[in-house]
Design a protein around this motif. Structure first.
Motif, PDB file in Angstrom:
ATOM      1  N   ASP A 271     -16.964 -29.173  81.586  1.00 33.49           N
ATOM      2  CA  ASP A 271     -16.959 -28.314  80.402  1.00 33.49           C
ATOM      3  C   ASP A 271     -15.686 -28.610  79.615  1.00 33.49           C
ATOM      4  O   ASP A 271     -14.580 -28.375  80.106  1.00 33.49           O
ATOM      5  CB  ASP A 271     -16.993 -26.840  80.825  1.00 33.49           C
ATOM      6  CG  ASP A 271     -17.192 -25.895  79.652  1.00 33.49           C
ATOM      7  OD1 ASP A 271     -16.607 -26.142  78.575  1.00 33.49           O
ATOM      8  OD2 ASP A 271     -17.927 -24.899  79.809  1.00 33.49           O
ATOM      9  N   PRO A 272     -15.796 -29.108  78.395  1.00 34.14           N
ATOM     10  CA  PRO A 272     -14.596 -29.517  77.640  1.00 34.14           C
ATOM     11  C   PRO A 272     -13.659 -28.355  77.316  1.00 34.14           C
ATOM     12  O   PRO A 272     -12.490 -28.580  76.974  1.00 34.14           O
ATOM     13  CB  PRO A 272     -15.178 -30.133  76.362  1.00 34.14           C
ATOM     14  CG  PRO A 272     -16.550 -29.550  76.234  1.00 34.14           C
ATOM     15  CD  PRO A 272     -17.031 -29.350  77.637  1.00 34.14           C
ATOM     16  N   ARG A 273     -14.147 -27.124  77.434  1.00 34.63           N
ATOM     17  CA  ARG A 273     -13.283 -25.973  77.145  1.00 34.63           C
ATOM     18  C   ARG A 273     -12.291 -25.710  78.267  1.00 34.63           C
ATOM     19  O   ARG A 273     -11.310 -24.973  78.087  1.00 34.63           O
ATOM     20  CB  ARG A 273     -14.143 -24.729  76.912  1.00 34.63           C
ATOM     21  CG  ARG A 273     -15.043 -24.812  75.676  1.00 34.63           C
ATOM     22  CD  ARG A 273     -16.070 -23.697  75.656  1.00 34.63           C
ATOM     23  NE  ARG A 273     -17.055 -23.848  76.738  1.00 34.63           N
ATOM     24  CZ  ARG A 273     -18.147 -23.100  76.854  1.00 34.63           C
ATOM     25  NH1 ARG A 273     -18.395 -22.143  75.959  1.00 34.63           N
ATOM     26  NH2 ARG A 273     -18.991 -23.296  77.856  1.00 34.63           N
ATOM     27  N   ILE A 274     -12.530 -26.272  79.450  1.00 35.60           N
ATOM     28  CA  ILE A 274     -11.670 -26.024  80.603  1.00 35.60           C
ATOM     29  C   ILE A 274     -10.721 -27.205  80.777  1.00 35.60           C
ATOM     30  O   ILE A 274     -11.117 -28.275  81.240  1.00 35.60           O
ATOM     31  CB  ILE A 274     -12.508 -25.809  81.880  1.00 35.60           C
ATOM     32  CG1 ILE A 274     -13.506 -24.657  81.676  1.00 35.60           C
ATOM     33  CG2 ILE A 274     -11.588 -25.515  83.061  1.00 35.60           C
ATOM     34  CD1 ILE A 274     -14.435 -24.426  82.860  1.00 35.60           C
ATOM     35  N   ASP A 275      -9.470 -27.015  80.388  1.00 36.05           N
ATOM     36  CA  ASP A 275      -8.493 -28.104  80.477  1.00 36.05           C
ATOM     37  C   ASP A 275      -7.581 -27.902  81.693  1.00 36.05           C
ATOM     38  O   ASP A 275      -7.706 -26.924  82.443  1.00 36.05           O
ATOM     39  CB  ASP A 275      -7.679 -28.215  79.191  1.00 36.05           C
ATOM     40  CG  ASP A 275      -6.932 -26.924  78.845  1.00 36.05           C
ATOM     41  OD1 ASP A 275      -6.776 -26.051  79.737  1.00 36.05           O
ATOM     42  OD2 ASP A 275      -6.504 -26.785  77.683  1.00 36.05           O
ATOM     43  N   GLU A 276      -6.654 -28.828  81.874  1.00 31.57           N
ATOM     44  CA  GLU A 276      -5.797 -28.777  83.058  1.00 31.57           C
ATOM     45  C   GLU A 276      -4.892 -27.547  83.051  1.00 31.57           C
ATOM     46  O   GLU A 276      -4.566 -26.998  84.106  1.00 31.57           O
ATOM     47  CB  GLU A 276      -4.966 -30.051  83.176  1.00 31.57           C
ATOM     48  CG  GLU A 276      -4.225 -30.154  84.500  1.00 31.57           C
ATOM     49  CD  GLU A 276      -3.688 -31.559  84.780  1.00 31.57           C
ATOM     50  OE1 GLU A 276      -2.695 -31.654  85.528  1.00 31.57           O
ATOM     51  OE2 GLU A 276      -4.260 -32.534  84.252  1.00 31.57           O
ATOM     52  N   ALA A 277      -4.510 -27.084  81.864  1.00 33.09           N
ATOM     53  CA  ALA A 277      -3.682 -25.883  81.786  1.00 33.09           C
ATOM     54  C   ALA A 277      -4.436 -24.671  82.315  1.00 33.09           C
ATOM     55  O   ALA A 277      -3.876 -23.834  83.040  1.00 33.09           O
ATOM     56  CB  ALA A 277      -3.233 -25.642  80.348  1.00 33.09           C
ATOM     57  N   ALA A 278      -5.720 -24.577  81.975  1.00 37.29           N
ATOM     58  CA  ALA A 278      -6.533 -23.469  82.481  1.00 37.29           C
ATOM     59  C   ALA A 278      -6.727 -23.580  83.987  1.00 37.29           C
ATOM     60  O   ALA A 278      -6.723 -22.565  84.698  1.00 37.29           O
ATOM     61  CB  ALA A 278      -7.885 -23.446  81.765  1.00 37.29           C
TER      62      ALA A 278
END
Length: 437
Positions: A271-278
């Motif tokens: 899911d592109p909305r979930i990045d490493e910061a999240a």
């Protein structure tokens, strides 16, 4: 666990009477009810379906924390509850309200038309009905028992996740690790990605065969990815990247593996909305009660604090869970050399001696108790099992008496209340301060 009387309690009591067996694994009744409701399980946001013996609840907690850190609205279905039934159903980030739960239960009960159905089946259908009516980005569904015939196995997931598999619930799932693994691997769906924790060789073979037969792409910890504790950080090595993340918020070295499994699953969801910061924020912020939980509020915590002791709570109840919790408790003891004490109660059908055996090297003193529920072992039975594992044990009349005896140990011990989620629920129910939210 303890249920405080609420508006939906009458409905829950009626539902419990619809089928004489508490557990009766089958999908026939569940499919019939879902059809009567208009197939709510087909109207869910993308589903991550999680099975396994140990760690599946913690894995769900990390998945939820990561997705919510990315700003996603997440439905969650877990079981059992600890204090209130509503803990099982989280709608787009919040526990279902009593009023909403009562209304959904009434509708599902009417759709069932009085036909036989287990309590878990009809309440699972209620959760799916509620999920289908509230917009969300993701739906996390934890298997109740087994996998193949579990009521949750009517979903069509975007991703299947299998936490560590071990011997448990033999009366329903079988006496061998292979038999239990076949049940757990039953959530694997054709052509649907599946990610698995590191498994014992016997269980791993079953998972790999099931995935091959279903043509389901399998990502296996220890083969295709790995996760470990390095200098207090969680490192997750995927085939194409290495993530350096904060330590999991849940205590115990075993949580590095659980968090790593959740991270791998989230990455496979793509899911592109979930990045490493999240991902980092979620790993460091997950909450899951009664999993080596430090108790700092409530009457028992106050008694421990007055005695200068730290008090912990864990609902693990099988040998694999005992190993993980014993390691975590041993880490505490190694820091300051203080003794450890267990206030323990288990169900009568559990391998209590197997649960206690990993605590033997810690020379833990066991103070055994019974708890509410006809399936609970007596304090004397639990004490006898602990002694078979090489531990000194004392049967106590009550939880309070057991804690007092543990706190009387000198020097001041680390105290762990453990052995059953039912016992953990009784502890958390003692004060609204400790109710899961």
């Amino acid at each position: 666990m303890t249920d405080h009387l609420r508006a939906h309690d009458a409905a829950l009591a009626r539902l419990q009477a619809l089928h004489p067996k508490l557990i009766d694994l089958s999908l026939v009744r569940m499919r019939r009810l879902c059809a009567a409701l208009g197939e709510p399980q087909t109207r869910l946001p993308p589903v991550i379906h999680v099975a396994g013996t140990n760690g599946k609840g913690s894995t769900v907690a990390y998945l939820r924390a990561i997705a919510e850190a990315a700003g996603l609205r997440v439905h969650v279905f877990t079981s059992p509850h600890l204090v209130r039934f509503a803990e099982r159903i989280r709608l787009a980030g919040s526990l279902i309200t009593d009023e909403h739960l009562a209304e959904v239960l009434d509708r599902v009960e009417a759709a069932n038309a009085g036909l036989p159905i287990t309590f878990f089946e009809i309440t699972t259908a209620a959760a799916f009905q509620a999920f289908s009516e509230v917009p969300a980005h993701l739906c996390l569904v934890e298997v109740g028992l087994g996998g193949v015939l579990d009521a949750t196995n009517v979903v069509s997931p975007a991703l299947s996740v299998i936490a560590p598999i071990d011997i448990d619930h033999r009366e329903f799932l079988g006496d061998t690790l292979s038999a239990i693994a076949r049940e757990k691997a039953g959530i694997i769906k054709p052509n649907t990605p599946v990610v698995s924790a590191r498994q014992a060789e016997e269980a791993e073979r079953v998972v790999e065969r099931k995935a091959d037969l279903a043509e389901a792409p399998l990502t296996l910890m220890g083969r295709d990815f790995d996760a470990w504790n390095e200098r207090g950080r969680l490192l997750v090595q995927m085939q194409d990247r290495l993530l350096d993340l904060p330590a999991p918020t849940l205590p115990g070295d075993h949580q590095f593996a659980n968090a790593g499994l959740a991270v791998a699953a989230i990455l496979l969801l793509n899911d592109p909305r979930i990045d490493e910061a999240a991902i980092a924020q979620g790993v460091a912020g997950a909450i899951w009660p009664a999993r080596f939980q430090r108790l700092t509020a409530g009457p028992l915590a106050e008694r421990a604090k007055a005695a200068g002791a730290d008090l912990w709570l864990d609902g693990g109840h099988n040998p694999h869970a005992g190993q993980a919790v014993a390691r975590a408790l041993g880490d505490l003891a190694a820091r300051d050399g203080r003794p450890v004490a267990l206030v323990a109660g288990l169900l009568a059908n559990k391998d209590a001696t197997g649960f206690f055996t990993p605590f033997a090297p810690l020379k833990a003193k066991v103070f055994s108790v019974a708890f509410e529920g006809g399936a609970a072992a007596s304090a004397a039975q639990t004490a006898a099992a602990a002694e078979l594992a090489g531990l000194r044990a004392c049967a106590c009349d009550s939880l309070g008496a057991a804690l007092d005896k543990a706190l009387a140990i000198e020097p001041t011990p680390h105290v762990l209340i453990c052995g059953s989620l039912y016992l953990a629920g009784e502890v958390l129910a003692m004060s609204p301060e400790t109710w899961p939210t």
